[in-house]
Scaffold this active site. Sequence first.
Site, PDB file in Angstrom:
ATOM      1  N   ASN A  47       0.886  -1.192  -0.102  1.00 38.98           N
ATOM      2  CA  ASN A  47      -0.094   0.076   0.013  1.00 38.98           C
ATOM      3  C   ASN A  47       0.923   1.215  -0.083  1.00 38.98           C
ATOM      4  O   ASN A  47       1.616   1.581   0.850  1.00 38.98           O
ATOM      5  CB  ASN A  47      -1.032  -0.067   1.140  1.00 38.98           C
ATOM      6  CG  ASN A  47      -1.775   1.086   1.286  1.00 38.98           C
ATOM      7  OD1 ASN A  47      -1.897   1.833   0.454  1.00 38.98           O
ATOM      8  ND2 ASN A  47      -2.488   1.277   2.503  1.00 38.98           N
TER       9      ASN A  47
ATOM     10  N   LYS B 217      -0.107   4.183  -0.228  1.00 41.27           N
ATOM     11  CA  LYS B 217      -0.326   5.500   0.347  1.00 41.27           C
ATOM     12  C   LYS B 217      -0.539   6.530  -0.580  1.00 41.27           C
ATOM     13  O   LYS B 217      -0.163   6.461  -1.789  1.00 41.27           O
ATOM     14  CB  LYS B 217      -0.006   5.627   1.896  1.00 41.27           C
ATOM     15  CG  LYS B 217      -0.335   4.445   2.558  1.00 41.27           C
ATOM     16  CD  LYS B 217      -0.250   4.416   4.124  1.00 41.27           C
ATOM     17  CE  LYS B 217      -0.549   3.291   4.806  1.00 41.27           C
ATOM     18  NZ  LYS B 217      -0.504   3.196   6.367  1.00 41.27           N
TER      19      LYS B 217
ATOM     20  N   HIS C 197      -9.714   1.162   4.952  1.00 40.29           N
ATOM     21  CA  HIS C 197      -8.228   1.250   5.661  1.00 40.29           C
ATOM     22  C   HIS C 197      -8.413   2.210   6.804  1.00 40.29           C
ATOM     23  O   HIS C 197      -9.361   3.281   6.609  1.00 40.29           O
ATOM     24  CB  HIS C 197      -7.281   1.885   4.553  1.00 40.29           C
ATOM     25  CG  HIS C 197      -5.956   1.838   5.337  1.00 40.29           C
ATOM     26  ND1 HIS C 197      -5.427   2.863   5.937  1.00 40.29           N
ATOM     27  CD2 HIS C 197      -5.109   0.817   5.040  1.00 40.29           C
ATOM     28  CE1 HIS C 197      -4.383   2.247   6.254  1.00 40.29           C
ATOM     29  NE2 HIS C 197      -3.916   1.036   5.893  1.00 40.29           N
TER      30      HIS C 197
ATOM     31  N   GLU D 110      -7.006   4.510   7.945  1.00 33.32           N
ATOM     32  CA  GLU D 110      -6.582   6.315   7.379  1.00 33.32           C
ATOM     33  C   GLU D 110      -7.707   6.727   6.911  1.00 33.32           C
ATOM     34  O   GLU D 110      -8.047   7.928   7.201  1.00 33.32           O
ATOM     35  CB  GLU D 110      -5.458   6.213   6.461  1.00 33.32           C
ATOM     36  CG  GLU D 110      -3.976   6.159   7.361  1.00 33.32           C
ATOM     37  CD  GLU D 110      -2.998   5.339   6.740  1.00 33.32           C
ATOM     38  OE1 GLU D 110      -3.261   5.420   5.474  1.00 33.32           O
ATOM     39  OE2 GLU D 110      -2.019   4.818   7.437  1.00 33.32           O
TER      40      GLU D 110
ATOM     41  N   GLU E 184      -5.612  -4.913  10.287  1.00 28.74           N
ATOM     42  CA  GLU E 184      -4.646  -3.689  10.976  1.00 28.74           C
ATOM     43  C   GLU E 184      -4.987  -3.061  12.031  1.00 28.74           C
ATOM     44  O   GLU E 184      -5.600  -2.207  12.050  1.00 28.74           O
ATOM     45  CB  GLU E 184      -4.358  -2.591   9.412  1.00 28.74           C
ATOM     46  CG  GLU E 184      -4.272  -3.525   8.264  1.00 28.74           C
ATOM     47  CD  GLU E 184      -3.810  -2.434   7.306  1.00 28.74           C
ATOM     48  OE1 GLU E 184      -2.714  -3.037   6.673  1.00 28.74           O
ATOM     49  OE2 GLU E 184      -4.150  -1.304   7.326  1.00 28.74           O
TER      50      GLU E 184
ATOM     51  N   GLY F 141       2.153   2.369  10.746  1.00 34.22           N
ATOM     52  CA  GLY F 141       3.054   3.520  10.519  1.00 34.22           C
ATOM     53  C   GLY F 141       3.795   3.969  11.854  1.00 34.22           C
ATOM     54  O   GLY F 141       4.488   4.909  12.071  1.00 34.22           O
TER      55      GLY F 141
ATOM     56  N   SER G  29       3.234  -1.978  10.196  1.00 35.04           N
ATOM     57  CA  SER G  29       4.485  -2.039  10.500  1.00 35.04           C
ATOM     58  C   SER G  29       5.388  -3.382  10.207  1.00 35.04           C
ATOM     59  O   SER G  29       6.165  -3.716  10.714  1.00 35.04           O
ATOM     60  CB  SER G  29       4.835  -1.554  11.887  1.00 35.04           C
ATOM     61  OG  SER G  29       4.585   0.038  12.164  1.00 35.04           O
TER      62      SER G  29
HETATM   63  C1  G2H Z   1      -0.882  -0.279   7.611  1.00 36.91           C
HETATM   64  C2  G2H Z   1       0.138  -0.400   6.770  1.00 36.91           C
HETATM   65  C3  G2H Z   1      -0.183  -0.891   5.117  1.00 36.91           C
HETATM   66  P1  G2H Z   1       2.673   0.429   7.398  1.00 36.91           P
HETATM   67  O1  G2H Z   1      -1.648   1.000   6.783  1.00 36.91           O
HETATM   68  O2  G2H Z   1      -1.806  -0.820   5.114  1.00 36.91           O
HETATM   69  O3  G2H Z   1       1.168   0.536   6.582  1.00 36.91           O
HETATM   70  O4  G2H Z   1       3.126  -0.819   6.968  1.00 36.91           O
HETATM   71  O5  G2H Z   1       3.308   1.698   6.932  1.00 36.91           O
HETATM   72  O6  G2H Z   1       2.414   0.457   9.044  1.00 36.91           O
END
Ligand code: G2H
Length: 248
Positions: free
Chosen positions: A10, A12, A94, A96, A164, A170, A210
């Site tokens: 992703n 983003k 998601h 976000e 998630e 993040g 993460s």
């Molecule tokens: C969670 C994830 C990917 P990250 O949002 O969807 O992001 O790996 O940066 O925590």
Amino acid sequence: GSGKFFIGGNWKCNGTKDSTTKLVSDLNSAKLESDVDVVVAPPFVYLDQVTSSLTDRIEVSAQNSWIGKGGAFTGEISVEQLKDIGCKWVILGHSERRHVIGEDDQFIGKKAAYALNEGLGVIACIGELLEEREAGKTFDVCFQQLKAFADVVPSWDNIVIAYEPVWAIGTGKVATPQQAQEVHVAVRDWLKKNVSEEVASKTRIIYGGSVNGSNCGELAKEEDIDGFLVGGASLKGPEFATIVNSVT
Ligand code: G2H
């Protein structure tokens, strides 16, 4: 696990034309294990560029889609447009979009139903906030978000569930393999009770929050973790390839 591992990147709201070209070329030259489904989700403005330059080995996902047919909806992108450029998936729900943009369960459900009816695959995200986890509400929150999808989707054939936990996104604070596995088991059990035994055993439940090249191996060993949705670490081609290749 439930079938093939699924690894999503992703991206983003990151990147430029130049960095996207570089990332695509790194992915095109990476050696990826054959028995893993790999999908990347670029920002809308680069979606066409990525879809036409990326190897067929990797499918492309959008990060959002409109609830219905296109038309007078300023700033939105329709499922038909996504299909038109060769996009196969969309990420919906998601955190976000739930917590920063303010999308609710009903709105997300509408998007999911429309996308699935039109033939896109949906990466359906669920997950609790830190305060919800601390209040012992993790399962309640996940089940409610899951129910909002289950109430409206035409079928589960084209859905991958992404768990998630918001506190892990993040933040560098990855869930432990046990914490993730516990929720994945609960999600599978919920599907068994509320959808069907077949859907429960076939649906892939992936973990996001993460994930990186060093922590993915331990997580992937858990029985009910069927892959990952990777954010930050998917912006680096070699690290993303490491994640893809460490799950089998
Ligand atoms: C969670 C994830 C990917 P990250 O949002 O969807 O992001 O790996 O940066 O925590």
